[in-house]
Scaffold this motif. Structure first.
Motif, PDB file in Angstrom:
ATOM      1  N   LYS A   6       0.832  -1.203   0.000  1.00 56.27           N
ATOM      2  CA  LYS A   6       0.000   0.000   0.000  1.00 56.27           C
ATOM      3  C   LYS A   6       0.866   1.253   0.000  1.00 56.27           C
ATOM      4  O   LYS A   6       0.637   2.174  -0.766  1.00 56.27           O
ATOM      5  N   GLN A 114      -6.670  -0.933  -6.973  1.00 55.83           N
ATOM      6  CA  GLN A 114      -7.969  -0.532  -6.434  1.00 55.83           C
ATOM      7  C   GLN A 114      -8.929  -0.131  -7.554  1.00 55.83           C
ATOM      8  O   GLN A 114     -10.135  -0.334  -7.438  1.00 55.83           O
ATOM      9  N   CYS A 122     -12.277  -6.249  -3.002  1.00 55.43           N
ATOM     10  CA  CYS A 122     -11.516  -5.239  -2.260  1.00 55.43           C
ATOM     11  C   CYS A 122     -12.043  -5.073  -0.842  1.00 55.43           C
ATOM     12  O   CYS A 122     -13.232  -5.166  -0.611  1.00 55.43           O
ATOM     13  N   ARG A 124     -11.801  -2.222   0.757  1.00 54.47           N
ATOM     14  CA  ARG A 124     -12.201  -0.824   0.932  1.00 54.47           C
ATOM     15  C   ARG A 124     -13.657  -0.623   0.744  1.00 54.47           C
ATOM     16  O   ARG A 124     -14.401  -1.018   0.048  1.00 54.47           O
TER      17      ARG A 124
END
Length: 124
Positions: A6, A114, A122, A124
């Motif tokens: 990340k 992403q 994902c 998120r």
């Protein structure tokens, strides 16, 4: 998302961070945030826990439900990554205490990954 970091500068910015914490942050299992040292909650906490004066960041789980925070353990680290203190959710809440880590750079590879995943793939 395996093997995609990340933050591409995490080890440079926080060089003494334990490898297990590096991996947990890079995989988004744990989150890292900068401490707002001007926050009244932080200042009050330093009176109760003087070790926190040297803390720069806190590592925690973003996946724990709000009603279960009292069971969580927060890892406060200094600017180099050395653990300053563990604090439980019973001792402190993080709300209002945190800022984003503007000194950490999200890698282009992570951003690209992403953009190509759907909600089922994902975190998120």
């Amino acid at each position: 998302m395996e093997n995609i970091e990340k933050y591409d500068n995490l080890k440079d910015v926080i060089p003494k961070l334990q490898p297990v914490l590096v991996e947990a942050i890079q995989s988004e299992f744990l989150e890292i945030k900068k401490i707002n040292k001007e926050c009244s909650k932080y200042i009050a906490s330093c009176h109760q826990m003087p070790e926190l004066k040297s803390a720069e960041y806190v590592i925690f789980s973003q996946h724990i439900k709000k009603n279960e925070h009292k069971y969580e353990v927060f890892v406060f680290i200094d600017g180099q990554g050395k653990i300053v203190r563990h604090v439980t959710g019973r001792e402190m809440e993080l709300y209002g205490l945190l800022d984003s880590c503007s000194n950490l750079h999200v890698s282009d590879e992570f951003v690209e990954s992403q953009n190509h995943c759907d909600a089922d793939e994902c975190r998120r």
